[in-house]
Design an enzyme around this catalytic site. Structure first.
Site, mmCIF file in Angstrom:
data_model
loop_
_atom_site.group_PDB
_atom_site.id
_atom_site.type_symbol
_atom_site.label_atom_id
_atom_site.label_comp_id
_atom_site.label_asym_id
_atom_site.label_seq_id
_atom_site.Cartn_x
_atom_site.Cartn_y
_atom_site.Cartn_z
ATOM 1 N N ASP A 17 46.072 -22.438 54.070
ATOM 2 C CA ASP A 17 47.290 -22.864 54.987
ATOM 3 C C ASP A 17 46.522 -23.804 56.132
ATOM 4 O O ASP A 17 47.140 -24.781 56.485
ATOM 5 C CB ASP A 17 47.843 -21.741 55.826
ATOM 6 N N ARG A 66 44.097 -12.728 69.389
ATOM 7 C CA ARG A 66 44.902 -14.020 69.472
ATOM 8 C C ARG A 66 44.484 -14.491 71.026
ATOM 9 O O ARG A 66 44.346 -15.735 71.248
ATOM 10 C CB ARG A 66 46.215 -13.794 69.395
ATOM 11 N N ASP A 86 52.215 -13.366 65.865
ATOM 12 C CA ASP A 86 51.203 -14.102 66.099
ATOM 13 C C ASP A 86 51.130 -15.542 66.978
ATOM 14 O O ASP A 86 50.781 -15.802 67.960
ATOM 15 C CB ASP A 86 50.110 -14.505 64.996
HETATM 16 N N1 ARG Z 1 51.943 -6.802 62.518
HETATM 17 C C1 ARG Z 1 50.546 -7.030 63.113
HETATM 18 C C2 ARG Z 1 50.888 -7.557 64.371
HETATM 19 O O1 ARG Z 1 51.593 -8.100 64.793
HETATM 20 C C3 ARG Z 1 49.620 -7.414 62.289
HETATM 21 C C4 ARG Z 1 49.645 -9.147 62.248
HETATM 22 C C5 ARG Z 1 48.735 -9.714 61.150
HETATM 23 N N2 ARG Z 1 48.477 -10.909 61.256
HETATM 24 C C6 ARG Z 1 48.446 -11.647 60.156
HETATM 25 N N3 ARG Z 1 48.402 -12.935 60.302
HETATM 26 N N4 ARG Z 1 48.369 -11.234 59.103
HETATM 27 O O2 ARG Z 1 49.812 -7.380 65.350
#
Ligand code: ARG
Length: 403
Positions: A14, A93, A122
């Site tokens: 990506d 993040r 995210d």
């Molecule tokens: N659901 C979790 C959160 O929002 C995990 C996110 C995982 N991110 C990813 N890009 N796979 O914190």
């Protein structure tokens, strides 16, 4: 002048496609890749980024900063989102966003970019964090905007532009990993009735296959900082966390399987592995429960841990609220000293002992033996006074046999 953008770059398909796509759109792309303890070799990242069209590729080891400035305050807060999730993805993040903003300033870029989709948390965390640090920066989220309608179209585009697409069949899951653990999504996990397949897990063994002998470990805290495991001192906090993941993972500790409420309104099945995170949060809470008076400890549990979990999950790391809650936990941290003893056995991490030089447990007050120093008469009068309001209420409302 070309528009310049700093892209959070993982090296995966990506973000590599994003480099090309943004370049095609007239941007000059500088990639930023952080080592947050994802356990991947990052040596080849710059080459990859440049092959995709980046003018510059930065790789940065921020494990210790991540451990001290993010994992540590989170541990102190006791935050577990929806009482389960150690917030590992949510935690990295803001730090990555901070780095993007710093680089944007350094390279005089007006844009930063990330590879998150439009239905996850995210995107929110990246964007709120960037704006909190610099409201004038524009954030680009190509995955949300581009024209590819399927993975195949994206791969097609990648191939056309000479971006390597791994021939080997990748695992059918999506991963996000750092020091605080692993987040696993998609594939078979989308069936919430189905047990997560064993091949989904990265850093923990199946508890069934864990050693038949329990292992005891001791974690020591000094002024709210974990400083030793089994008597071995660590100067680098990231290394302590790293080793704890290994020890816990070996015993199948730290697996979490939940359906969580995303910020964007969706419920989603999430599987996590967070041995160190869970062990440290539990250990810290154990010392707190020993060194804090009841009022402060209960306040911490009811007014700090949960709001902290929500704010971190919801992308509000760089808020005054987080700073204020951190001030509270820092105040307490100054007296969090001691050792917690765990028994790790087939997926469980049970606390079996604790001690602190400033603990408030006094055996002479607690004991039922003849050494007992507690004033039982005081107990009687205390109970009378404590129960008085209920007694009066019952009388006024004509309860009881005499009416
Ligand atoms: N659901 C979790 C959160 O929002 C995990 C996110 C995982 N991110 C990813 N890009 N796979 O914190």
């Amino acid at each position: 002048m070309k528009k310049r953008v700093i892209l959070a770059y993982s090296g995966g398909l990506d973000t590599s496609v994003i480099v090309r796509w943004l370049t095609d759109k007239g941007f000059e792309v500088i990639t930023y890749t952080a080592d947050v303890g994802q356990g991947e070799e990052l040596d080849e990242i710059p080459e990859k980024a440049k092959a995709a069209g980046a003018v510059e590729a930065i790789v940065d080891d921020i494990k210790e900063e991540f451990a001290r400035q993010y994992c540590l305050p989170l541990m102190r807060s006791g935050a577990l989102y929806e009482n389960r999730y150690t917030l590992l993805s949510a935690l990295s993040r803001p730090l990555i966003s901070k780095k993007l903003v710093e680089l944007a300033h350094k390279y005089n870029a007006h844009y930063v970019a990330h590879g998150s989709t439009g239905k996850g948390n995210d995107q929110v965390r990246f964007e709120t964090s960037v704006w909190a640090l610099d409201p004038d920066i524009e954030v680009l989220a190509p995955v949300r905007d581009w024209e590819f309608k399927s993975r195949d179209e994206e791969i097609e585009y990648a191939k056309k532009h000479g971006i390597p697409v791994k021939a080997t069949k990748e695992k059918p899951y999506s991963y996000d990993r750092n020091l605080w653990g692993v987040a696993i999504e998609a594939g078979d996990l989308e069936d919430i009735w189905k047990e997560p397949p064993e091949d989904a897990f990265e850093i923990t063994v199946n508890p069934q296959n864990a050693p038949d002998q329990p292992e005891y470990i001791e974690i020591e805290f000094e002024k709210g900082i974990p400083v030793a495991v089994n008597g071995k001192k660590y100067n680098e906090l990231w290394k302590l966390i790293w080793d704890l993941n290994e020890i816990g993972g070996k015993h199948g500790v730290g697996r979490i399987d939940m359906v969580e409420n995303r910020l964007v309104g969706i419920k989603s099945r999430e599987v996590y592995e967070s041995p160190a995170g869970l062990i440290l949060i539990k250990a810290y809470d154990e010392i707190e429960s020993l060194v804090l008076d009841r009022f402060t400890y209960h306040y911490k549990l009811t007014h700090i841990a949960q709001p902290y979990a929500d704010l971190v999950y919801n992308g509000l790391w760089f808020s005054k609220l987080r700073e204020a809650l951190d001030a509270f936990t820092s105040e307490i941290a100054s007296i969090v000293n001691g050792i917690v003893r765990f028994k790790l056995y087939k997926g469980s991490a049970q606390i079996v002992g604790r001690k602190s030089p400033n603990g408030l447990y006094f055996e002479k007050l607690a004991t039922y033996s003849p050494e007992d120093e507690f004033d039982h008469k005081a107990g009687e009068y205390f109970t009378k006074v404590w129960g008085l309001p209920l007694k009066v209420f019952a009388k006024a409302n004509k309860k009881g046999i005499d009416k």
